[in-house]
Design a protein around this motif. Structure first.
Motif, PDB file in Angstrom:
ATOM      1  N   ALA A  43       0.936  -1.178   0.095  1.00 37.84           N
ATOM      2  CA  ALA A  43       0.077  -0.029  -0.050  1.00 37.84           C
ATOM      3  C   ALA A  43       0.773   1.169   0.001  1.00 37.84           C
ATOM      4  O   ALA A  43       0.532   2.227  -0.549  1.00 37.84           O
ATOM      5  CB  ALA A  43      -1.081   0.054   1.329  1.00 37.84           C
ATOM      6  N   ILE A  44       1.775   1.162   0.790  1.00 33.71           N
ATOM      7  CA  ILE A  44       2.732   2.201   0.821  1.00 33.71           C
ATOM      8  C   ILE A  44       3.510   2.624  -0.703  1.00 33.71           C
ATOM      9  O   ILE A  44       3.448   3.690  -0.908  1.00 33.71           O
ATOM     10  CB  ILE A  44       3.840   2.266   1.936  1.00 33.71           C
ATOM     11  N   ALA A  45       4.008   1.709  -1.116  1.00 35.72           N
ATOM     12  CA  ALA A  45       4.644   1.654  -2.503  1.00 35.72           C
ATOM     13  C   ALA A  45       3.602   2.178  -3.441  1.00 35.72           C
ATOM     14  O   ALA A  45       4.016   2.917  -4.514  1.00 35.72           O
ATOM     15  CB  ALA A  45       5.186   0.411  -2.932  1.00 35.72           C
ATOM     16  N   GLY A  50       3.951   5.541  -5.761  1.00 31.95           N
ATOM     17  CA  GLY A  50       4.002   5.762  -7.277  1.00 31.95           C
ATOM     18  C   GLY A  50       2.866   6.676  -7.761  1.00 31.95           C
ATOM     19  O   GLY A  50       2.861   7.396  -8.585  1.00 31.95           O
ATOM     20  N   ARG A  51       1.818   6.734  -6.982  1.00 32.28           N
ATOM     21  CA  ARG A  51       0.816   7.513  -7.602  1.00 32.28           C
ATOM     22  C   ARG A  51       1.270   9.185  -7.081  1.00 32.28           C
ATOM     23  O   ARG A  51       1.230   9.947  -7.952  1.00 32.28           O
ATOM     24  CB  ARG A  51      -0.610   7.511  -6.548  1.00 32.28           C
ATOM     25  N   ALA A  52       2.031   9.258  -6.210  1.00 31.75           N
ATOM     26  CA  ALA A  52       2.573  10.580  -5.874  1.00 31.75           C
ATOM     27  C   ALA A  52       3.814  10.984  -6.787  1.00 31.75           C
ATOM     28  O   ALA A  52       3.994  12.197  -6.966  1.00 31.75           O
ATOM     29  CB  ALA A  52       3.253  10.879  -4.464  1.00 31.75           C
ATOM     30  N   HIS A  83       5.857   8.246 -17.274  1.00 31.70           N
ATOM     31  CA  HIS A  83       7.395   7.432 -17.950  1.00 31.70           C
ATOM     32  C   HIS A  83       8.385   8.154 -16.886  1.00 31.70           C
ATOM     33  O   HIS A  83       9.324   7.381 -16.669  1.00 31.70           O
ATOM     34  CB  HIS A  83       7.617   7.857 -19.369  1.00 31.70           C
ATOM     35  N   ARG A  84       8.318   9.488 -16.545  1.00 24.66           N
ATOM     36  CA  ARG A  84       9.169   9.822 -15.651  1.00 24.66           C
ATOM     37  C   ARG A  84       9.157   9.230 -14.303  1.00 24.66           C
ATOM     38  O   ARG A  84      10.158   8.671 -13.705  1.00 24.66           O
ATOM     39  CB  ARG A  84       9.369  11.497 -15.370  1.00 24.66           C
ATOM     40  N   ALA A  85       8.150   9.109 -13.828  1.00 26.09           N
ATOM     41  CA  ALA A  85       7.832   8.677 -12.638  1.00 26.09           C
ATOM     42  C   ALA A  85       8.304   6.906 -12.707  1.00 26.09           C
ATOM     43  O   ALA A  85       8.888   6.463 -11.793  1.00 26.09           O
ATOM     44  CB  ALA A  85       6.569   8.349 -12.219  1.00 26.09           C
ATOM     45  N   THR A 122       2.651  -0.387 -10.080  1.00 20.06           N
ATOM     46  CA  THR A 122       1.175  -0.619  -9.919  1.00 20.06           C
ATOM     47  C   THR A 122       0.640   0.868  -9.495  1.00 20.06           C
ATOM     48  O   THR A 122      -0.284   1.276 -10.500  1.00 20.06           O
ATOM     49  CB  THR A 122       0.706  -1.724  -9.173  1.00 20.06           C
ATOM     50  N   GLY A 123       1.208   1.430  -8.661  1.00 24.39           N
ATOM     51  CA  GLY A 123       0.430   2.988  -8.255  1.00 24.39           C
ATOM     52  C   GLY A 123       0.840   3.813  -9.371  1.00 24.39           C
ATOM     53  O   GLY A 123      -0.038   4.549  -9.621  1.00 24.39           O
TER      54      GLY A 123
END
Length: 139
Positions: free
Chosen positions: A99-101, A105-107, A117-119, A133-134
């Motif tokens: 959940a944290i990962a 990812g979303r952040a 693509h940068r994230a 996945t995030g």
């Protein structure tokens, strides 16, 4: 347009609580009703008289918020490295790693203005593929 509004809402939901806590909104407030003519009355939030509710946050929530701030201030790679270190040091946090990962990812997508693509370039095998996945869930 709906996805843009949703993305802005998610970003605010992640960043706003952190900003409020870090800005110290409850640092010092004047109490004008104490007595007319006295300026010396102050109400100060301190560790002795602060609400215990704030101190009773779950360790995974504290870690997530700290890593989200770190991601914003530095980069997702630093936050992911620290997530891995924390889950190794404190195995009880491992069940919250996914959940944290994902939140990281979303952040990361929000930080780079929707440039997945940068994230995604910061992706690591921390908690399987949860960071990736995030990142993908925002698109």
């Amino acid at each position: 347009m709906n996805s843009a509004a949703r993305r802005i809402g998610r970003t605010l939901a992640l960043v706003l609580p952190v900003v409020l806590v870090l800005s110290g909104t409850l640092a010092v407030t004047r109490v004008p009703w104490a007595s007319p003519g006295t300026d010396s009355q102050m109400l100060t939030a301190s560790s002795e008289n602060a609400s215990t509710k704030a101190g009773s946050r779950a360790p995974q929530d504290v870690l997530r918020d700290r890593l989200l701030v770190e991601l914003q201030e530095k980069n997702p790679g630093v936050a992911l490295t620290h997530l891995q270190e924390e889950t190794t040091k404190r195995p009880s946090l491992a069940k919250h790693c996914v959940a944290i990962a994902r939140a990281l990812g979303r952040a990361a997508v929000a930080k780079y203005g929707g440039a997945a693509h940068r994230a995604q370039a910061w992706s690591r095998p921390v908690c399987d593929t949860s960071f990736a996945t995030g990142v993908a869930s925002v698109q």
